[in-house]
Design an enzyme around this catalytic site. Structure first.
Site, PDB file in Angstrom:
ATOM      1  N   ASP A   9      43.620  54.177  34.060  1.00  0.00           N
ATOM      2  CA  ASP A   9      44.600  53.412  33.292  1.00  0.00           C
ATOM      3  C   ASP A   9      44.890  54.233  32.016  1.00  0.00           C
ATOM      4  O   ASP A   9      44.170  55.192  31.721  1.00  0.00           O
ATOM      5  CB  ASP A   9      43.992  52.045  32.942  1.00  0.00           C
ATOM      6  CG  ASP A   9      44.787  51.293  31.912  1.00  0.00           C
ATOM      7  OD1 ASP A   9      46.010  51.161  32.100  1.00  0.00           O
ATOM      8  OD2 ASP A   9      44.196  50.843  30.899  1.00  0.00           O
ATOM      9  N   ASP A  11      46.736  52.831  28.497  1.00  0.00           N
ATOM     10  CA  ASP A  11      46.586  52.131  27.213  1.00  0.00           C
ATOM     11  C   ASP A  11      45.243  51.411  27.142  1.00  0.00           C
ATOM     12  O   ASP A  11      44.926  50.578  27.988  1.00  0.00           O
ATOM     13  CB  ASP A  11      47.735  51.132  27.016  1.00  0.00           C
ATOM     14  CG  ASP A  11      49.062  51.853  26.878  1.00  0.00           C
ATOM     15  OD1 ASP A  11      49.146  52.762  26.036  1.00  0.00           O
ATOM     16  OD2 ASP A  11      50.004  51.522  27.628  1.00  0.00           O
TER      17      ASP A  11
HETATM   18  C1  XBP Z   1      49.593  48.519  28.733  1.00  0.00           C
HETATM   19  C2  XBP Z   1      50.861  47.782  28.617  1.00  0.00           C
HETATM   20  C3  XBP Z   1      52.064  48.444  28.078  1.00  0.00           C
HETATM   21  C4  XBP Z   1      51.969  48.836  26.605  1.00  0.00           C
HETATM   22  C5  XBP Z   1      53.327  49.187  26.055  1.00  0.00           C
HETATM   23  O1  XBP Z   1      49.517  49.151  29.974  1.00  0.00           O
HETATM   24  O2  XBP Z   1      50.929  46.622  28.991  1.00  0.00           O
HETATM   25  O3  XBP Z   1      53.130  47.531  28.182  1.00  0.00           O
HETATM   26  O4  XBP Z   1      51.476  47.754  25.848  1.00  0.00           O
HETATM   27  O5  XBP Z   1      53.990  50.136  26.815  1.00  0.00           O
HETATM   28  P1  XBP Z   1      48.185  49.865  30.617  1.00  0.00           P
HETATM   29  P2  XBP Z   1      55.541  49.935  27.202  1.00  0.00           P
HETATM   30  O6  XBP Z   1      46.951  49.303  29.999  1.00  0.00           O
HETATM   31  O7  XBP Z   1      48.328  49.528  32.097  1.00  0.00           O
HETATM   32  O8  XBP Z   1      48.341  51.354  30.366  1.00  0.00           O
HETATM   33  O9  XBP Z   1      56.247  49.433  25.986  1.00  0.00           O
HETATM   34  O10 XBP Z   1      55.996  51.313  27.632  1.00  0.00           O
HETATM   35  O11 XBP Z   1      55.582  48.926  28.335  1.00  0.00           O
HETATM   36 MG    MG Z   2      44.889  49.205  29.678  1.00  0.00          MG
END
Ligand code: XBP
Ligand code: MG
Length: 246
Positions: A9, A11
């Protein structure tokens, strides 16, 4: 089954991107658009339950000012798309300025996995440009080629906790879920990985410490060395066929 691949993953997992990265970029985009919206640290934590930046903004707008008319909903979706494009530019600029660092252990783990010949991939809800910027400005330009598949953002219609992005990645890798481990930071991520048949090791991020990780294979504070992940995967494969494979 032998461990052949790690699927990361982004973020919260590769880096603490949300509080001082995405949140700041959303607020800057709101200010530039003169919307008068502001997501403080706590509010943003609650909003993370909605995965995807566009989806998060639309849901916020609906809560502030509910509308039902199709025309107005379509107009909002267009407006949010433009706002989100601006937010992405602002977020990637923050990443380029070094405001987001990798979490401890990530660089070592990736290096160990590459040395051991494991396959690497990414399965994330975030926008592809965000992934590219993060890899480029932390691990360097060459790292863009280390991940044989990068599944990100709108390539699937349903974002996590739906399993679609993990299925999309596995299909492109031509890989059985039992041969890979998913690495996640959130309950939404664990639900998505498990529903795609993957065992999932979790290291919570600042916003996900209180999530329910009952379905995770293991919960660690910081990202461990590859050897520990191998041992966990081997133990899960052993019990396997009922609890960790499809
Ligand atoms: C995390 C998310 C993303 C980010 C913002 O995704 O939900 O929406 O908060 O990015 P993960 P965007 O943990 O799966 O990486 O604004 O590009 O959506
Ligand atoms: Mg995440």
């Amino acid at each position: 089954m032998k461990l052949e691949a790690l699927i990361f993953d982004v973020d919260g997992t590769l880096a603490e991107t949300e509080r001082d990265g995405h949140r700041v970029a959303f607020n800057a985009a709101f200010d530039a658009a003169g919307l008068g919206w502001h997501w403080d640290v706590e509010t943003y934590g609650r909003l993370l339950a909605i995965t995807g930046g566009k989806e998060r903004m639309l849901s916020w707008w609906q809560a502030l000012d509910p509308v039902v008319a199709d025309r107005e909903l379509a107009h909002r979706a267009e407006r949010v798309k433009a706002l989100h494009a601006d937010k992405t530019l602002r977020y990637t600029a923050l990443v380029a300025a070094g405001r987001v660092r990798l979490r401890p252990g990530v660089a070592t783990l990736i290096e160990q996995a590459r040395t051991a010949g494991l396959r690497l991939a990414i399965a994330t809800t975030t926008t592809p440009d965000n992934v590219t910027a993060l890899l480029r400005h932390t691990l360097g330009e060459a790292s863009l080629r280390w991940f044989e598949v990068i599944g990100a953002g709108d390539v699937v219609a349903a974002k996590k906790p739906a399993p679609d992005i993990y299925r999309w990645v596995l299909e492109r890798m031509q890989l059985a879920p039992g041969a890979a481990l998913a690495l996640e930071d959130s309950a939404n991520g664990v639900v998505a990985a498990r529903a795609a048949g993957l065992a999932c090791v979790v290291s919570p991020s600042v916003y996900t410490r209180d999530d329910d990780f009952a379905d995770a294979l293991d919960l660690v504070d910081e990202w461990p060395a590859l050897e520990l992940l191998r041992r966990r995967h081997a133990a899960a494969s052993h019990l396997a066929d009922e609890s960790y494979s499809h």
